[in-house]
Design a protein around this motif. Structure first.
Motif, short mmCIF file in Angstrom:
data_model
loop_
_atom_site.label_atom_id
_atom_site.label_comp_id
_atom_site.label_asym_id
_atom_site.label_seq_id
_atom_site.Cartn_x
_atom_site.Cartn_y
_atom_site.Cartn_z
N GLY A 251 0.88 -1.44 0.10
CA GLY A 251 -0.02 0.02 -0.05
C GLY A 251 0.66 1.36 0.06
O GLY A 251 0.44 2.15 -0.64
N GLY A 252 2.02 1.35 0.69
CA GLY A 252 2.59 2.52 0.76
C GLY A 252 3.87 2.79 0.23
O GLY A 252 4.32 3.80 0.11
N MET A 253 4.48 1.61 -0.41
CA MET A 253 5.69 2.01 -1.13
C MET A 253 5.46 2.36 -2.61
O MET A 253 4.78 1.37 -3.43
N GLY A 254 5.86 3.45 -2.92
CA GLY A 254 5.68 3.95 -4.30
C GLY A 254 4.12 4.75 -4.41
O GLY A 254 3.40 5.09 -3.35
N ASN A 263 2.12 -4.97 -7.44
CA ASN A 263 1.98 -5.53 -8.37
C ASN A 263 2.49 -7.20 -8.19
O ASN A 263 1.56 -8.10 -8.62
N VAL A 264 3.45 -7.53 -7.56
CA VAL A 264 3.75 -8.80 -7.22
C VAL A 264 3.04 -9.54 -6.11
O VAL A 264 2.56 -10.72 -6.38
N ILE A 265 2.60 -8.64 -5.14
CA ILE A 265 1.72 -9.41 -4.15
C ILE A 265 0.48 -9.67 -4.89
O ILE A 265 -0.13 -10.71 -4.54
N ALA A 266 0.03 -8.69 -5.82
CA ALA A 266 -1.41 -8.81 -6.16
C ALA A 266 -1.50 -10.10 -7.06
O ALA A 266 -2.56 -10.86 -7.13
N CYS A 274 -5.32 -5.92 -2.21
CA CYS A 274 -3.99 -4.96 -2.55
C CYS A 274 -4.65 -3.58 -2.99
O CYS A 274 -3.96 -2.46 -2.40
N GLU A 275 -5.53 -3.52 -3.72
CA GLU A 275 -6.05 -2.20 -3.99
C GLU A 275 -6.97 -1.67 -3.03
O GLU A 275 -6.51 -0.26 -2.57
N ARG A 276 -7.47 -2.57 -2.17
CA ARG A 276 -8.04 -1.77 -0.72
C ARG A 276 -6.81 -1.25 0.21
O ARG A 276 -6.99 -0.17 0.62
N ILE A 277 -5.86 -2.00 0.14
CA ILE A 277 -4.75 -1.75 1.41
C ILE A 277 -4.33 -0.58 0.75
O ILE A 277 -3.88 0.31 1.62
N GLN A 278 -3.87 -0.20 -0.54
CA GLN A 278 -3.21 0.89 -1.14
C GLN A 278 -4.04 2.23 -0.96
O GLN A 278 -3.59 3.24 -0.56
N ASP A 279 -5.44 2.00 -1.09
CA ASP A 279 -6.35 3.01 -0.97
C ASP A 279 -6.10 3.46 0.36
O ASP A 279 -6.24 4.82 0.66
N ALA A 289 -5.36 -0.02 6.75
CA ALA A 289 -4.72 -0.82 6.09
C ALA A 289 -4.04 -2.00 6.52
O ALA A 289 -4.15 -3.16 5.77
N ILE A 290 -3.40 -1.97 7.71
CA ILE A 290 -3.01 -3.26 8.27
C ILE A 290 -3.93 -3.98 8.52
O ILE A 290 -3.81 -5.40 8.32
N ALA A 291 -5.05 -3.52 9.05
CA ALA A 291 -6.17 -4.62 9.49
C ALA A 291 -6.94 -5.37 8.30
O ALA A 291 -7.43 -6.38 8.42
N ALA A 292 -6.50 -4.60 7.02
CA ALA A 292 -6.92 -5.27 5.92
C ALA A 292 -6.38 -6.20 5.18
O ALA A 292 -6.70 -6.98 4.26
N VAL A 293 -5.18 -6.65 5.77
CA VAL A 293 -4.34 -7.73 5.54
C VAL A 293 -4.56 -9.09 5.93
O VAL A 293 -4.66 -9.22 6.99
N PRO A 294 -5.15 -9.95 4.95
CA PRO A 294 -5.75 -11.29 5.39
C PRO A 294 -4.63 -12.00 6.07
O PRO A 294 -3.36 -11.98 5.30
N THR A 295 -4.86 -12.96 7.09
CA THR A 295 -3.92 -14.02 7.34
C THR A 295 -3.49 -14.92 6.12
O THR A 295 -2.18 -15.26 6.13
N ALA A 296 -4.32 -15.08 5.56
CA ALA A 296 -4.02 -15.93 4.19
C ALA A 296 -3.02 -15.40 3.33
O ALA A 296 -2.09 -16.00 2.57
N MET A 297 -2.90 -13.98 3.23
CA MET A 297 -1.93 -13.33 2.55
C MET A 297 -0.52 -13.28 2.88
O MET A 297 0.37 -13.48 2.39
#
Length: 344
Positions: A251-254, A263-266, A274-279, A289-297
């Protein structure tokens, strides 16, 4: 399969157990150890300082940012470190991103692949020491044209211990990964996942197939693995340690539309997330943004959980394109056992 250890970035100060990790790697016969830099600590000083207490393990920069040093400067450092370590230096380089290159180093970022090719060309000419170094590229010219008009082609006063020090390339995009396979001696992946390994393998194969490629699949090195290994009985608690890292990179790099990590994570199946985290991150709501990162990711890019789960997932990572499994963990007490799992 070989084993490496990664010390990684500094934050406010040196990682507490960095010296211990490097010492363990040397004592256990690891292939290599790797340090890092962003816009704080540099990559070479810690490697030389802590590496001075080792005798066997190879010492790798993971990575030296190209914008931080002219190619001749990094070649000088490579030859110096190689002498001091008796031929154990590996120089990993990377282009970084526009925010760091232009914001921190104050140099242009455009055409990173073309710049990378020229950078490695110049480094190899310096290290080979076959004569005064001249180069006429789009990004690098030696001697520099114009100026005082007094520039002179020079040959290193230092005789290299090895005239072909390994140069590895950190890369994420498919074109850059193919470039690594074509012109470098190894690839340093970031945000590799077992889910995306085959896609990266296709890019590597494209590079190996190019005319003049330095290596084949049999001789090329890929040093990587999970972003981190956390041994913990509670998977969710372990994931909480890494959610901030994934939120930062995705989300925050770039900037929006220009974040290679995003892009690579997506590509591992996390486009919407990733779109939601970045927004959220770019809007300034880092906690959301941190809370939006799923454990499976987290589990796609790191190994977390009880030791039995860790052992099972290491086997899955061994089936990826990596040739040297890099152990990145702050739990130094587990390193010998993790190495056994990799080698077993």
């Amino acid at each position: 399969m070989k084993v490496a250890a990664t010390v990684g970035y500094w934050s406010a100060g040196p990682p507490a157990d960095a010296a211990k990790i490097i010492q363990i790697a040397d004592e256990l016969g690891f292939e290599s150890v790797w340090t890092a830099e962003a816009y704080g600590s540099d990559v070479l000083t810690p490697l030389a300082w802590w590496g001075a207490s080792t005798s066997r393990v190879k010492l790798g920069t993971g990575i030296a940012q190209m914008a931080a040093r002219p190619p001749t400067t990094l070649a000088m450092a490579a030859m110096t470190l190689d002498h001091l370590s008796n031929g154990r230096a590996i120089i990993g380089i990377g282009a970084s991103n526009p925010q760091v290159v232009e914001g921190w180093y104050g140099v242009p970022y455009p055409r990173p692949l073309e710049r990378t090719r020229e950078y490695i060309d110049v480094m190899r000419k310096v290290i080979a020491r076959e004569g005064p170094v001249t180069y006429e590229g789009k990004h690098f010219q030696l001697p520099m044209p114009g100026g005082s008009g007094l520039g002179k082609a020079l040959k290193s006063t230092l005789h290299p211990l090895r005239t072909d020090i390994p140069i590895f390339l950190a890369a994420e995009g498919p074109k850059n990964v193919a470039l690594a396979a074509e012109i470098a001696d190894g690839w340093l992946p970031l945000w590799l996942s077992p889910k995306t390994s085959d896609e990266f393998k296709a890019s590597l194969e494209e590079g190996w197939a190019r005319e003049g490629a330095r290596h084949t699949a049999e001789t090329f090195e890929v040093v990587g693995g999970p972003y981190s290994i956390i041994v913990h009985d509670d998977v969710e608690a372990a994931a909480d340690w890494l959610r901030p890292v994934l939120a930062l990179y995705a989300g925050g790099m770039g900037a929006k539309g220009l974040n290679y990590h995003h892009n690579v994570i997506a590509k591992a199946g996390w486009h919407e997330e990733c779109e939601r985290i970045q927004d959220l991150y770019l809007a300034g709501d880092k906690q959301a943004a941190i809370a939006a990162v799923p454990t499976a990711m987290v589990e796609d890019f790191a190994i977390i959980g009880p030791m039995a789960k860790v052992r099972e997932e290491i086997q899955r990572w061994k089936e990826t394109v990596i040739t040297t499994f890099s152990i990145n963990t702050l739990q130094t007490q587990h390193i010998p056992q993790l190495a056994e799992f990799v080698l077993g």
